[in-house]
Write an enzyme that holds these catalytic residues in place. Structure first.
Site, PDB file in Angstrom:
ATOM      1  N   SER A   1       0.778  -1.077  -0.118  1.00 35.74           N
ATOM      2  CA  SER A   1      -0.048   0.020   0.074  1.00 35.74           C
ATOM      3  C   SER A   1       0.974   1.302  -0.095  1.00 35.74           C
ATOM      4  CB  SER A   1      -1.024  -0.083   1.118  1.00 35.74           C
ATOM      5  OG  SER A   1      -1.909   0.867   0.961  1.00 35.74           O
TER       6      SER A   1
ATOM      7  N   ASP B   1     -10.332  -3.826  -5.210  1.00 37.90           N
ATOM      8  CA  ASP B   1      -9.500  -2.757  -4.447  1.00 37.90           C
ATOM      9  C   ASP B   1     -10.160  -1.396  -4.492  1.00 37.90           C
ATOM     10  OD1 ASP B   1      -7.913  -1.243  -2.993  1.00 37.90           O
ATOM     11  OD2 ASP B   1      -6.017  -2.550  -3.531  1.00 37.90           O
TER      12      ASP B   1
ATOM     13  N   HIS C   1      -8.552  -4.482  -0.738  1.00 38.94           N
ATOM     14  CA  HIS C   1      -6.990  -3.694  -0.459  1.00 38.94           C
ATOM     15  C   HIS C   1      -6.078  -4.728   0.396  1.00 38.94           C
ATOM     16  CE1 HIS C   1      -4.217  -0.661  -0.812  1.00 38.94           C
ATOM     17  NE2 HIS C   1      -4.299  -0.242   0.626  1.00 38.94           N
TER      18      HIS C   1
HETATM   19  C1  MLT Z   1      -1.592   5.782  -0.143  1.00 35.85           C
HETATM   20  O1  MLT Z   1      -1.678   7.059   0.368  1.00 35.85           O
HETATM   21  O2  MLT Z   1      -0.138   5.548  -0.253  1.00 35.85           O
HETATM   22  C2  MLT Z   1      -2.569   5.075  -0.593  1.00 35.85           C
HETATM   23  O3  MLT Z   1      -3.716   5.677  -0.691  1.00 35.85           O
HETATM   24  C3  MLT Z   1      -2.611   3.668   0.082  1.00 35.85           C
HETATM   25  C4  MLT Z   1      -2.902   4.096   1.369  1.00 35.85           C
HETATM   26  O4  MLT Z   1      -2.013   4.250   2.251  1.00 35.85           O
HETATM   27  O5  MLT Z   1      -4.158   4.006   1.802  1.00 35.85           O
END
Ligand code: MLT
Length: 200
Positions: A101, A151, A182
């Site tokens: 992520s 996701d 996700h």
């Molecule tokens: C981010 O901000 O890098 C992406 O939205 C993934 C997350 O951290 O939720």
């Protein structure tokens, strides 16, 4: 940066572990060991705090990155890897990133901004870190992307766009699709480990 370093067993390789929003440097250690049990581990905690949740760079809203901070933090991480390679005496040329992520997004940003910054990248649920920029040559760079068809944060189109951009720059990209959202599932982690054993 706050981090954990664990020396591996007779290995020239170092796994750079990068957690998701709200995670810590401990989170991905089991995943790293599952992927390569012999490599060194350098697991970092993001320097940014969003309401107490560690991240690797600031965002303006969910999915909307603060580009200025992303660029600054990417350089900070790249500098940190070089310093750590001196401190812990590992080979800077043999660093494999494993990110989830937000951690996958900064790993992608390393690839977008610094040529040869990574030997290989395993990106779980990444997004396109920046658009409209010239990417460095990525010939011979293997990239695994783990993605979820449902996701809501890293949408399938975003995954396809990222894969296309990396391929255009010369990288060899493998996408593993799960039918979930996700979350990083066990079967996705296993697919990454199988890919690593096959490709690296
Ligand atoms: C981010 O901000 O890098 C992406 O939205 C993934 C997350 O951290 O939720």
């Amino acid at each position: 940066m706050k981090h954990i370093f664990e020396k591996g067993v007779n290995s020239d390789r170092t796994l750079l572990l990068l957690h998701g929003t709200g995670g810590t440097e401990s989170d991905l250690i089991p995943l790293g060991k599952m992927i390569d049990s012999e490599a060194n581990i350098l697991s970092c905690r993001g320097n940014v705090s969003e309401n107490g949740m560690p991240r690797f760079f600031k965002r303006l809203a969910e999915g909307v990155f603060d580009e200025e901070d992303l660029i600054l933090r990417t350089k900070e991480l790249n500098d940190f890897i070089r310093e750590a390679s001196d401190t812990y005496q590992f080979n800077r040329e043999e660093v494999v990133a494993i990110g989830y992520s937000n951690g996958a997004n900064i790993a992608g940003s390393l690839l977008f901004h610094f040529k040869n910054s990574l030997k290989c990248a395993i990106l779980h649920h990444p997004m396109v870190p920046r658009r409209g920029v010239q990417l460095p040559n990525m010939v011979d760079l293997p990239v695994f992307i783990g993605a979820g068809k449902n996701d809501p944060i890293c949408k399938p189109e975003e995954t396809e766009d990222l894969a296309e951009l990396l391929k255009k720059a010369g990288a060899t990209v493998s996408i593993h699709w799960e039918s979930y959202g996700h979350q990083l599932t066990k079967s996705e982690a296993q697919a990454a480990a199988d890919w690593y054993k096959r490709e690296i």
